[in-house]
Scaffold this active site. Sequence first.
Site, PDB file in Angstrom:
ATOM      1  N   GLU A  45      -2.002  35.392 -17.355  1.00 13.47           N
ATOM      2  CA  GLU A  45      -1.667  36.796 -17.556  1.00 13.47           C
ATOM      3  C   GLU A  45      -0.359  36.934 -18.326  1.00 13.47           C
ATOM      4  O   GLU A  45      -0.257  37.680 -19.282  1.00 13.47           O
ATOM      5  CB  GLU A  45      -1.563  37.479 -16.192  1.00 13.47           C
ATOM      6  CG  GLU A  45      -1.232  38.966 -16.276  1.00 13.47           C
ATOM      7  CD  GLU A  45      -1.343  39.658 -14.928  1.00 13.47           C
ATOM      8  OE1 GLU A  45      -1.217  38.982 -13.891  1.00 13.47           O
ATOM      9  OE2 GLU A  45      -1.540  40.889 -14.917  1.00 13.47           O
ATOM     10  N   SER A  55       6.993  41.478 -11.629  1.00 11.57           N
ATOM     11  CA  SER A  55       8.139  42.217 -12.156  1.00 11.57           C
ATOM     12  C   SER A  55       9.074  41.271 -12.922  1.00 11.57           C
ATOM     13  O   SER A  55       9.120  40.068 -12.653  1.00 11.57           O
ATOM     14  CB  SER A  55       8.907  42.886 -11.011  1.00 11.57           C
ATOM     15  OG  SER A  55       9.678  41.919 -10.325  1.00 11.57           O
TER      16      SER A  55
END
Lengths: 364, 386
Positions: free
Chosen positions: B244, B369
């Site tokens: 990802e 994050s």
Amino acid sequence: MDFRFTEQQEMMAETVRALLADLCQPADLRRLMRAGAPRDTARWAAIVEMGLAGALVPEDSGGLGLAPVDFVLIAQACGHAALPEPLVENAGVALPLLAAVADDARAAPVLARALAGEITVALKHPANPFVADADTAGALLVLDDDRLHLVAPEAAAPLRQQSADPFRRLFSLGRPPAPDTALTAGRGLRAAADAAFERGALFAAAQLLGIAQRAVDLAVGYAGERTQFGRPIGANQAVKHLLSTAQVKIAFARPVVHAAAARLDPSDVVSRARVSHAKLAAADAADLACRTAVQVHGAMGYSWEVDVHFFLKRALALAGWWGDAHVHRARVAERVFGHPLGAEHTFADAAAMAGTGAAGSGRP
Amino acid sequence: MDLTYTPQERAFRAEVRAWMEANVPAAPLPSFDASRAGFEAHRAWERTLNAGRWGMVTWPQAYGGRGLDLVRWLIFEEEYWRAGAPLRVNQNGIFLLGPTLMEFGTEAQKARFLPAMASGAEIWAQAWSEPQAGSDLAAVRAAARRDGADYVLSGHKIWSSRAVFADWAFGLFRSDPASERHRGLSLILFPLDAPGVRVQPIAQIDGETGFAEILLEDVRVPAFNRLGGDGEGWRICMATAGFERGLMLRSPARYQVAAARLVALYRANRETCGPETRAAVLQAVMDADAYALSIYATASRLDAGGAIGAEASTNKIFWSEMDIALHRTALSILGARAELVRDAPAAGADAGWLDGYFFSLAGPIYAGSNEIQKNIIAERMLGLPR
């Protein structure tokens, strides 16, 4: 398409890295500083021994005939070590320029001595206000008004201009070169002078990249050792994030520097813009990495005793050397606003883009 | 180092370009997050891509791909974005679950799931996060209770992109009730229309419902749907997260095309822009270029057998910050017109910048994050103490 260095390129750089790891540690720098000598003669002899002076000089002029991409990792290693001696400026910039005008009978013997490692050649280029290492040079190239002069350094009355970087030896020239010292360079001079600028900027960028990584390395080492509140300060996210942020900057300057080295063509606007991008990105990375290293070292970082300031000062010096941010941003602008943009042009040159018929539209 | 395309690579580009010119819808499709109609229009586009075998060019031929290397994938992406082709509604499937299935799935699982994924027949959502397990993903509580040949799923998943209209989800569940943290987790695939699944759309900052909560109450799925071994879920999820952040999710062409559009916007508004805006425009072009060069360098290394490590985290930080800077620059060029939404009569095409700006704000949050990525860089790349 293959964005990898060859094994040979990696090996050559590794040899230089190993030599500098042996002979150019901060303790060596400090010894040189105390001695007040212009260069470490033993180290310089070892560097000369490697035979790199003619790295970028064509084979038919007595050099190794290597390309900028073969030298870029070496320049990076020189930055990483904050090498005081002029390997990059001599072999990377000045000697290929001298070789380009070696048809002149006065230039050829100077080139021969320089390739043999007997002397170095310093260059006064209009892009730089001063000459580096003029005092230790055996000959001085002075480029002005489309003429290239070859003079003895003392004839130019060099005046030392002290740099904050204790290992930079900068000089202004007190006397303009005599008219009869101009080399017969012919039409090729402009191109050779431009190429010298491109190499200067590219290899300054490569050194800045090496400096940036060294600054992060030093700070990581310190953050792992220095204990406060009962644990290494590097275990704190506030410290980790400072260093990660600097590392990200380095990671996205590196491929730009390498891509610029892989296709250096002074006549191509895309190549020029990439060199400038490389210089801007590497200078940014070095600036952030060095300031971060000062901060992570705390009060020690502001001391003369810790080595970080050597790298901070070299980064500051090289950021303005071979074109400052203003100069290089203008060269990027020439490419961005004057030629088609888009992902299919990442590796294009101006000639190839002209074939797309979209010059200046700015739209892919 | 050879930074020129081979004749074969150039021919491949020409082939992609020709196909895109013939097949990309002339008008942009309606958003896949705003309506079922928009979602289905994007599904139809996936079907078209797959029919041309352009769905995932790096996949093996057996699953609808072309078995091409990553450099060709980059060329494909460049032509895809150049053509202004639709966003990939199945990105959770093709970019994340697909590579994970290929690495960890059984032959039977690959045969069951990959072709339907490639064709768009089954569109995927990711069901990892929970209200109490965000950055701390190892805190997941949703349970997979083994019952004979089945698992029975229950729990509360959240922030699942595309889940409102998607067909399937891949979720991280605690399959060993006595386990803690990273141990005892399993990755299990479940249909979003199974009895006991309730999908609750969440309105986003831009008003659309691009993500959702998934509430599971005794949802029964066969054990066949478990990807990898029981208790291996964490390891597999980390591999997926590498895909990802690493390459697939954000190919560089996206930003190069956006930067070119930013330059056009700047040209059209030059008289009202100051030198700081000009510098920001140049920086956007340079950053997009730097990202492309970096990904080409990585692709070359991976094509030669290398592996991607913590640099996936540097990529994620760089593209997410670049995206925000680029859109902020666009909004500053638009000045007082920046606040207009698409429906405003005076907005015109420029309103897309505001949408893009809002979306860019999610970049440093999703896919792990940026604060977590900085920890990963510090610990795994730089070797700082945990």
